[in-house]
Design a protein around this motif. Structure first.
Motif, short mmCIF file in Angstrom:
data_model
loop_
_atom_site.label_atom_id
_atom_site.label_comp_id
_atom_site.label_asym_id
_atom_site.label_seq_id
_atom_site.Cartn_x
_atom_site.Cartn_y
_atom_site.Cartn_z
N GLY A 54 -11.57 -9.67 21.23
CA GLY A 54 -11.30 -8.99 19.97
C GLY A 54 -11.07 -7.50 20.19
O GLY A 54 -11.13 -6.98 21.31
N ILE A 55 -10.80 -6.81 19.11
CA ILE A 55 -10.52 -5.37 19.17
C ILE A 55 -11.85 -4.63 19.22
O ILE A 55 -12.70 -4.81 18.35
CB ILE A 55 -9.69 -4.93 17.95
CG1 ILE A 55 -8.35 -5.68 17.94
CG2 ILE A 55 -9.48 -3.43 17.96
CD1 ILE A 55 -7.55 -5.51 16.67
N PRO A 56 -12.03 -3.79 20.23
CA PRO A 56 -13.30 -3.06 20.37
C PRO A 56 -13.41 -1.92 19.36
O PRO A 56 -12.47 -1.64 18.61
CB PRO A 56 -13.24 -2.54 21.80
CG PRO A 56 -11.79 -2.36 22.06
CD PRO A 56 -11.10 -3.47 21.32
N VAL A 102 -0.77 -3.06 17.71
CA VAL A 102 -0.21 -2.96 16.36
C VAL A 102 0.38 -4.30 15.92
O VAL A 102 0.13 -4.77 14.80
CB VAL A 102 0.84 -1.83 16.30
CG1 VAL A 102 1.69 -1.92 15.04
CG2 VAL A 102 0.16 -0.47 16.39
N ASN A 103 1.15 -4.93 16.80
CA ASN A 103 1.75 -6.22 16.45
C ASN A 103 0.70 -7.29 16.20
O ASN A 103 0.84 -8.11 15.28
CB ASN A 103 2.72 -6.66 17.54
CG ASN A 103 3.98 -5.83 17.55
OD1 ASN A 103 4.39 -5.28 16.53
ND2 ASN A 103 4.61 -5.73 18.71
N LEU A 104 -0.36 -7.30 17.01
CA LEU A 104 -1.45 -8.25 16.79
C LEU A 104 -2.07 -8.05 15.42
O LEU A 104 -2.31 -9.01 14.68
CB LEU A 104 -2.50 -8.10 17.89
CG LEU A 104 -3.75 -8.97 17.74
CD1 LEU A 104 -3.40 -10.44 17.92
CD2 LEU A 104 -4.82 -8.55 18.74
N CYS A 105 -2.33 -6.81 15.07
CA CYS A 105 -2.93 -6.51 13.76
C CYS A 105 -2.01 -6.93 12.62
O CYS A 105 -2.46 -7.51 11.63
CB CYS A 105 -3.27 -5.03 13.66
SG CYS A 105 -4.65 -4.53 14.71
N MET A 106 -0.71 -6.64 12.77
CA MET A 106 0.23 -7.02 11.72
C MET A 106 0.35 -8.54 11.59
O MET A 106 0.28 -9.07 10.49
CB MET A 106 1.61 -6.41 11.99
CG MET A 106 1.65 -4.92 11.76
SD MET A 106 3.30 -4.16 11.78
CE MET A 106 4.16 -4.98 13.07
N ASP A 107 0.50 -9.22 12.72
CA ASP A 107 0.69 -10.67 12.71
C ASP A 107 -0.55 -11.42 12.22
O ASP A 107 -0.44 -12.49 11.64
CB ASP A 107 1.06 -11.18 14.10
CG ASP A 107 2.43 -10.69 14.55
OD1 ASP A 107 3.21 -10.20 13.70
OD2 ASP A 107 2.70 -10.79 15.77
N SER A 108 -1.72 -10.85 12.49
CA SER A 108 -2.99 -11.53 12.15
C SER A 108 -3.67 -10.92 10.93
O SER A 108 -4.79 -11.29 10.60
CB SER A 108 -3.94 -11.47 13.35
OG SER A 108 -3.33 -12.05 14.48
N ASN A 109 -3.01 -9.96 10.30
CA ASN A 109 -3.56 -9.27 9.12
C ASN A 109 -4.96 -8.70 9.40
O ASN A 109 -5.91 -8.92 8.65
CB ASN A 109 -3.59 -10.22 7.92
CG ASN A 109 -3.66 -9.46 6.61
OD1 ASN A 109 -3.22 -8.32 6.52
ND2 ASN A 109 -4.22 -10.08 5.59
N ILE A 110 -5.06 -7.98 10.52
CA ILE A 110 -6.31 -7.34 10.93
C ILE A 110 -6.23 -5.85 10.64
O ILE A 110 -5.25 -5.20 11.02
CB ILE A 110 -6.56 -7.55 12.45
CG1 ILE A 110 -6.69 -9.03 12.78
CG2 ILE A 110 -7.77 -6.77 12.92
CD1 ILE A 110 -6.65 -9.32 14.28
N LYS A 111 -7.24 -5.32 9.98
CA LYS A 111 -7.30 -3.87 9.77
C LYS A 111 -7.77 -3.23 11.07
O LYS A 111 -8.81 -3.58 11.61
CB LYS A 111 -8.24 -3.52 8.64
CG LYS A 111 -8.29 -2.02 8.39
CD LYS A 111 -8.89 -1.70 7.04
CE LYS A 111 -9.03 -0.23 6.78
NZ LYS A 111 -7.80 0.52 6.78
N LEU A 112 -6.98 -2.28 11.56
CA LEU A 112 -7.32 -1.59 12.81
C LEU A 112 -8.33 -0.48 12.50
O LEU A 112 -7.99 0.54 11.92
CB LEU A 112 -6.07 -1.02 13.47
CG LEU A 112 -6.27 -0.32 14.81
CD1 LEU A 112 -6.94 -1.25 15.82
CD2 LEU A 112 -4.94 0.19 15.34
#
Length: 144
Positions: A54-56, A102-112
């Protein structure tokens, strides 16, 4: 304990990142006692780590992740008067890592939410990474 992810190809890892920190805020983040750092050296390792763990909480980017990138930097005189042509790079850079994020967040609707830093000596590359992430976070703030 917060989780940090360092992308740095130099053999000295976090110590190198600390020496190259462009400002006190970045240095303070790299020295923070509550961050447990994981160190990756390549674009592929960065992507695999993010997908697995996951995103740290904190991400520290170098830009040039291969010796050939340094040759390009020198041949373009540090990109002082020109933009970086990423098509010239043989290996993916920290900027490519930022695009993946950025693409992962956009594709998975994850707030960075991660704190983002860059310690690259390639000033133009560092600006590209931080600009991409900053613009994406502004976009998310306005649209989520």
């Amino acid at each position: 304990m917060r989780k940090g992810l360092l992308i740095e190809d130099d053999l000295d890892g976090l110590n190198r990142a600390k020496r190259c920190a462009p400002n006190q805020e970045t240095l303070d983040a790299y020295n923070a006692p509550d961050i447990e750092w994981t160190w990756v050296k390549t674009y592929d390792a960065f992507c695999k780590h993010i997908l697995k763990h996951g995103i740290p909480d904190v991400i520290a980017f170098d830009h040039d992740l291969d010796d050939s990138a340094y040759s390009l930097w020198h041949s373009h005189k540090g990109y002082v008067t020109e933009d970086i042509n990423y098509d010239e790079y043989k290996e993916k850079t920290g900027y490519h890592c930022a695009h993946f994020l950025v693409n992962l967040c956009m594709d998975s609707n994850i707030k960075l939410k991660a704190e983002i830093y860059s310690h690259s000596m390639n000033v133009k590359g560092r600006e590209n990474i931080l600009g991409l992430i900053s613009n994406f976070k502004k976009h998310q703030a306005a649209n989520l």
